[in-house]
Design a protein around this motif. Structure first.
Motif, PDB file in Angstrom:
ATOM      1  N   MET A   1       0.859  -1.275  -0.223  1.00 16.55           N
ATOM      2  CA  MET A   1      -0.256  -0.012   0.074  1.00 16.55           C
ATOM      3  C   MET A   1       0.838   1.143   0.155  1.00 16.55           C
ATOM      4  O   MET A   1       1.961   1.218   0.758  1.00 16.55           O
ATOM      5  N   ASP A   2       0.520   2.320  -0.674  1.00 16.05           N
ATOM      6  CA  ASP A   2       1.235   3.521  -1.083  1.00 16.05           C
ATOM      7  C   ASP A   2       0.655   4.653  -0.274  1.00 16.05           C
ATOM      8  O   ASP A   2      -0.366   4.337   0.118  1.00 16.05           O
ATOM      9  N   SER A   3       1.532   5.753  -0.038  1.00 20.32           N
ATOM     10  CA  SER A   3       0.919   6.784   0.640  1.00 20.32           C
ATOM     11  C   SER A   3      -0.143   7.300   0.101  1.00 20.32           C
ATOM     12  O   SER A   3      -1.001   8.246   0.781  1.00 20.32           O
ATOM     13  N   ASN A   4      -0.449   7.190  -1.360  1.00 21.91           N
ATOM     14  CA  ASN A   4      -1.396   7.875  -1.956  1.00 21.91           C
ATOM     15  C   ASN A   4      -2.911   6.889  -1.458  1.00 21.91           C
ATOM     16  O   ASN A   4      -3.807   7.619  -1.251  1.00 21.91           O
ATOM     17  N   VAL A   5      -2.763   5.585  -1.158  1.00 23.34           N
ATOM     18  CA  VAL A   5      -3.767   4.909  -0.813  1.00 23.34           C
ATOM     19  C   VAL A   5      -4.226   5.218   0.644  1.00 23.34           C
ATOM     20  O   VAL A   5      -5.451   5.485   0.994  1.00 23.34           O
ATOM     21  N   ILE A   6      -3.330   5.455   1.416  1.00 25.29           N
ATOM     22  CA  ILE A   6      -3.557   5.981   2.807  1.00 25.29           C
ATOM     23  C   ILE A   6      -4.349   7.286   2.817  1.00 25.29           C
ATOM     24  O   ILE A   6      -5.228   7.657   3.589  1.00 25.29           O
ATOM     25  N   LYS A   7      -3.635   8.234   2.020  1.00 24.51           N
ATOM     26  CA  LYS A   7      -4.285   9.556   1.853  1.00 24.51           C
ATOM     27  C   LYS A   7      -5.734   9.521   1.513  1.00 24.51           C
ATOM     28  O   LYS A   7      -6.649  10.059   1.982  1.00 24.51           O
ATOM     29  N   GLY A   8      -6.097   8.749   0.243  1.00 30.06           N
ATOM     30  CA  GLY A   8      -7.433   8.471  -0.159  1.00 30.06           C
ATOM     31  C   GLY A   8      -8.462   7.806   0.761  1.00 30.06           C
ATOM     32  O   GLY A   8      -9.431   8.082   0.828  1.00 30.06           O
ATOM     33  N   LYS A   9      -7.778   7.064   1.892  1.00 27.86           N
ATOM     34  CA  LYS A   9      -8.717   6.262   2.606  1.00 27.86           C
ATOM     35  C   LYS A   9      -8.353   6.823   4.215  1.00 27.86           C
ATOM     36  O   LYS A   9      -8.641   5.874   4.934  1.00 27.86           O
ATOM     37  N   TRP A  10      -8.070   8.028   4.178  1.00 27.08           N
ATOM     38  CA  TRP A  10      -7.672   8.525   5.696  1.00 27.08           C
ATOM     39  C   TRP A  10      -8.651   8.491   6.705  1.00 27.08           C
ATOM     40  O   TRP A  10      -8.405   8.000   7.795  1.00 27.08           O
ATOM     41  N   LEU A  11      -9.957   8.719   6.085  1.00 33.85           N
ATOM     42  CA  LEU A  11     -11.112   8.531   7.264  1.00 33.85           C
ATOM     43  C   LEU A  11     -11.157   7.018   7.782  1.00 33.85           C
ATOM     44  O   LEU A  11     -11.572   6.925   9.192  1.00 33.85           O
ATOM     45  N   VAL A  31      -5.041  17.508  10.715  1.00 36.48           N
ATOM     46  CA  VAL A  31      -4.151  18.333  10.085  1.00 36.48           C
ATOM     47  C   VAL A  31      -3.254  17.267   9.189  1.00 36.48           C
ATOM     48  O   VAL A  31      -2.989  17.800   8.149  1.00 36.48           O
ATOM     49  N   ILE A  32      -2.833  16.370   9.822  1.00 35.68           N
ATOM     50  CA  ILE A  32      -2.200  15.333   8.937  1.00 35.68           C
ATOM     51  C   ILE A  32      -2.737  14.682   7.720  1.00 35.68           C
ATOM     52  O   ILE A  32      -2.271  14.832   6.546  1.00 35.68           O
ATOM     53  N   ASP A  33      -4.166  14.668   7.721  1.00 43.27           N
ATOM     54  CA  ASP A  33      -5.077  14.236   6.425  1.00 43.27           C
ATOM     55  C   ASP A  33      -4.376  13.354   5.502  1.00 43.27           C
ATOM     56  O   ASP A  33      -4.537  13.499   4.317  1.00 43.27           O
ATOM     57  N   GLY A  34      -3.807  12.389   6.258  1.00 41.80           N
ATOM     58  CA  GLY A  34      -3.423  11.281   5.132  1.00 41.80           C
ATOM     59  C   GLY A  34      -2.062  11.445   4.854  1.00 41.80           C
ATOM     60  O   GLY A  34      -1.429  10.625   3.976  1.00 41.80           O
ATOM     61  N   GLU A  35      -1.427  12.641   4.955  1.00 44.51           N
ATOM     62  CA  GLU A  35      -0.013  12.858   4.367  1.00 44.51           C
ATOM     63  C   GLU A  35       0.993  12.285   5.248  1.00 44.51           C
ATOM     64  O   GLU A  35       1.251  12.601   6.176  1.00 44.51           O
ATOM     65  N   LYS A  36       1.660  11.438   4.347  1.00 45.50           N
ATOM     66  CA  LYS A  36       2.937  10.710   5.229  1.00 45.50           C
ATOM     67  C   LYS A  36       3.894  11.588   5.759  1.00 45.50           C
ATOM     68  O   LYS A  36       4.155  11.205   6.962  1.00 45.50           O
ATOM     69  N   ASP A  37       4.290  12.637   5.224  1.00 46.66           N
ATOM     70  CA  ASP A  37       5.134  13.541   5.777  1.00 46.66           C
ATOM     71  C   ASP A  37       4.780  14.400   6.903  1.00 46.66           C
ATOM     72  O   ASP A  37       5.442  14.523   7.888  1.00 46.66           O
ATOM     73  N   LYS A  38       3.583  14.598   7.011  1.00 46.50           N
ATOM     74  CA  LYS A  38       2.797  15.430   8.225  1.00 46.50           C
ATOM     75  C   LYS A  38       2.698  14.515   9.243  1.00 46.50           C
ATOM     76  O   LYS A  38       2.978  14.878  10.581  1.00 46.50           O
ATOM     77  N   LEU A  39       2.625  12.935   8.989  1.00 38.96           N
ATOM     78  CA  LEU A  39       2.355  12.021  10.161  1.00 38.96           C
ATOM     79  C   LEU A  39       3.634  11.757  10.623  1.00 38.96           C
ATOM     80  O   LEU A  39       3.878  11.852  11.906  1.00 38.96           O
ATOM     81  N   ILE A  40       4.570  11.481   9.565  1.00 41.82           N
ATOM     82  CA  ILE A  40       6.147  11.654  10.375  1.00 41.82           C
ATOM     83  C   ILE A  40       6.582  12.607  11.073  1.00 41.82           C
ATOM     84  O   ILE A  40       7.358  12.652  12.228  1.00 41.82           O
ATOM     85  N   GLY A  41       6.298  13.845  10.857  1.00 43.42           N
ATOM     86  CA  GLY A  41       6.572  15.084  11.448  1.00 43.42           C
ATOM     87  C   GLY A  41       5.821  14.925  12.838  1.00 43.42           C
ATOM     88  O   GLY A  41       6.418  15.580  13.963  1.00 43.42           O
ATOM     89  N   LYS A  42       4.713  14.652  12.827  1.00 44.42           N
ATOM     90  CA  LYS A  42       3.860  14.809  14.221  1.00 44.42           C
ATOM     91  C   LYS A  42       4.432  13.690  15.137  1.00 44.42           C
ATOM     92  O   LYS A  42       4.549  13.599  16.325  1.00 44.42           O
ATOM     93  N   LEU A  43       4.966  12.350  14.653  1.00 48.74           N
ATOM     94  CA  LEU A  43       5.611  11.512  15.281  1.00 48.74           C
ATOM     95  C   LEU A  43       6.929  12.014  15.936  1.00 48.74           C
ATOM     96  O   LEU A  43       7.095  11.691  17.195  1.00 48.74           O
ATOM     97  N   GLN A  44       7.589  12.675  15.159  1.00 47.75           N
ATOM     98  CA  GLN A  44       8.928  13.295  15.738  1.00 47.75           C
ATOM     99  C   GLN A  44       8.571  14.087  16.970  1.00 47.75           C
ATOM    100  O   GLN A  44       8.940  14.410  17.950  1.00 47.75           O
TER     101      GLN A  44
END
Length: 67
Positions: A1-11, A31-44
């Motif tokens: 599964m790639d990050s586009n799928v996660i973004k599309g199915k974020w809900l 705020v993350i709204d399924g975006e990989k980079d934002k999620l990684i930033g929030k984890l940091q």
């Protein structure tokens, strides 16, 4: 599964992310709204992870969604 799928199915995946990372708030998840980079930033930010550790956690979580 790639990050586009996660973004599309974020809900759908938002609840799974909340279970995995309980320190993320509902506002964080919106705020993350399924975006990989934002999620990684929030984890940091929330967990004090290095970028590499946060990316590894993300990859592990992404793998778990396939199961």
């Amino acid at each position: 599964m790639d990050s586009n799928v996660i973004k599309g199915k974020w809900l759908q995946f938002k609840g799974e992310a909340k279970k995995q990372w309980g320190q993320l708030t509902d506002d964080d998840l919106n705020v993350i709204d399924g975006e990989k980079d934002k999620l990684i930033g929030k984890l940091q930010e929330r967990y004090g992870h290095s970028k590499d550790d946060a990316e590894a956690e993300y990859r592990s979580w992404e793998q778990s969604l396939r199961s």
